[in-house]
Design a protein around this motif. Sequence first.
Motif, short mmCIF file in Angstrom:
data_model
loop_
_atom_site.label_atom_id
_atom_site.label_comp_id
_atom_site.label_asym_id
_atom_site.label_seq_id
_atom_site.Cartn_x
_atom_site.Cartn_y
_atom_site.Cartn_z
N GLU A 101 46.48 41.49 50.72
CA GLU A 101 47.46 41.98 49.60
C GLU A 101 48.43 42.86 50.35
N ARG A 102 48.04 43.91 51.07
CA ARG A 102 48.80 44.97 51.45
C ARG A 102 49.64 44.36 52.51
N SER A 103 49.35 43.47 53.12
CA SER A 103 50.18 42.81 54.32
C SER A 103 51.01 42.00 53.56
N GLY A 104 51.10 41.48 52.57
CA GLY A 104 51.88 40.89 51.88
C GLY A 104 51.66 39.05 52.02
N ILE A 105 50.26 38.85 51.99
CA ILE A 105 49.70 37.56 51.98
C ILE A 105 49.76 36.94 50.44
N SER A 106 50.34 35.63 50.44
CA SER A 106 50.45 35.16 48.95
C SER A 106 49.09 34.97 48.36
N GLY A 107 47.96 34.31 49.11
CA GLY A 107 46.75 34.11 48.49
C GLY A 107 45.60 34.02 49.34
N VAL A 108 44.48 33.77 48.83
CA VAL A 108 43.17 33.48 49.53
C VAL A 108 42.37 32.47 49.15
N VAL A 109 41.49 31.70 49.65
CA VAL A 109 40.30 30.98 49.18
C VAL A 109 39.41 31.39 49.53
N LEU A 110 38.44 31.54 48.49
CA LEU A 110 37.16 32.07 48.50
C LEU A 110 36.10 30.97 48.10
N GLU A 111 34.92 30.62 49.10
CA GLU A 111 34.06 29.59 48.78
C GLU A 111 32.91 29.92 48.04
N ASP A 112 32.09 29.12 47.76
CA ASP A 112 30.56 29.60 47.33
C ASP A 112 29.49 29.18 48.30
N GLN A 113 29.94 28.76 49.59
CA GLN A 113 28.94 28.47 50.61
C GLN A 113 28.02 29.59 50.82
N THR A 145 45.60 42.80 42.80
CA THR A 145 46.66 43.15 41.90
C THR A 145 47.49 42.04 41.57
N ASP A 146 48.16 41.35 42.74
CA ASP A 146 49.06 40.19 42.68
C ASP A 146 48.58 39.01 43.29
N LEU A 147 47.69 39.33 44.31
CA LEU A 147 47.32 38.20 45.24
C LEU A 147 46.90 37.26 44.48
N LEU A 148 47.19 35.80 44.96
CA LEU A 148 46.56 34.50 44.19
C LEU A 148 45.21 34.17 44.93
N VAL A 149 44.44 34.03 43.97
CA VAL A 149 43.09 33.51 44.29
C VAL A 149 42.68 32.36 43.95
N VAL A 150 42.12 31.41 45.05
CA VAL A 150 41.80 30.18 44.70
C VAL A 150 40.10 30.21 44.76
N ALA A 151 39.52 29.86 43.75
CA ALA A 151 38.10 29.68 43.61
C ALA A 151 37.61 28.14 44.10
N ARG A 152 36.76 28.31 45.39
CA ARG A 152 36.40 27.01 45.82
C ARG A 152 35.07 26.72 45.94
N THR A 153 34.49 25.41 45.19
CA THR A 153 33.01 25.08 45.40
C THR A 153 32.94 24.09 46.23
N ASP A 154 31.80 24.00 47.06
CA ASP A 154 31.53 23.16 48.17
C ASP A 154 30.20 22.33 47.58
N ALA A 155 29.84 22.29 46.41
CA ALA A 155 28.83 21.53 45.69
C ALA A 155 28.95 19.97 46.31
N THR A 156 28.14 19.24 46.34
CA THR A 156 28.14 17.85 46.64
C THR A 156 27.55 16.88 45.67
N ASP A 157 26.62 17.59 44.89
CA ASP A 157 26.02 16.66 43.66
C ASP A 157 27.35 16.34 42.37
N ASP A 158 27.35 15.37 42.16
CA ASP A 158 28.30 14.88 41.10
C ASP A 158 28.33 15.77 40.08
#
Length: 289
Positions: A101-113, A145-158
Amino acid sequence: MLYGKALRDEIASAGTTPLVGVYDMYSASLAAAQYDGLFVSGFGFAASYYGLPDIGFIAWPDMVAFAERLRGAFPRHHLLVDIDDGYVDPELACHVVRRLERSGISGVVLEDQKRPRRCGHTEGKQVLALEEYLAKLNQVLASRTDLLVVARTDATDDEEILHRASALAATDADVVLVDGVRSVEAIRRIRGVIGNKPLLFNQIAGGKSPRLSLSELAALGVDVAIYSTPCLFAAHRAMEEAMAELKSTDGRLPAVADSGSGTGSSRVGVGVGEVTAMLTENLRRHSTR
């Protein structure tokens, strides 16, 4: 500039926002001429930086350093960075998020693996207990504070996919991603359980997900599309063919459009003038930021 807000505003606009995967500064220079949004995938970075598959080898300082170089070269583009599982520990995930965020990145993706992790479109993925992932996610959300966060799941069961997607949508994460989704009908079901939360769809050539256009994704209610490896895979084939041709022509370089013909090559190559002009455009971006 509030880079996270700018990406949120773009996602909230009509249609599906494309973010194109890049793996180094050169590929980013080419992609940035066509698209306003770039994506740093773990697959592409592991392949280009280490020459290894995307199974957990990435060291966070390497990824942060690359993201910082990207922001310096492309001051007005949206930049979304894959931080895998946050490099295991919640405290480290928060540290990386604050650095980005301090570097000016727009967002991150964080997975549940959980480790050993895998590319989202391969077999053998294992996921953390939902409560453990939500605890990590909420710590990350509290650290930005401002950074966009993508919540990612890698679940495979429907059923588990829908359960987790619903749970992620109930958090303060900005966007939900189910990676490796296998069908259009599955996209519809996921869209139905996450309410008004923006939905992200990940496409990778040869992966598990269907190949869909931006118009088709928009009709399905998808707000963001990331293309993880188009530059990497295109470079793979082009370089493979170029090396085979160089060998078959006894080391004679292909013709370049602005340097005449008569070389006997079957291909028109890229020359120093074209490349220098592209790289000079990066200098122009620096001077006008």
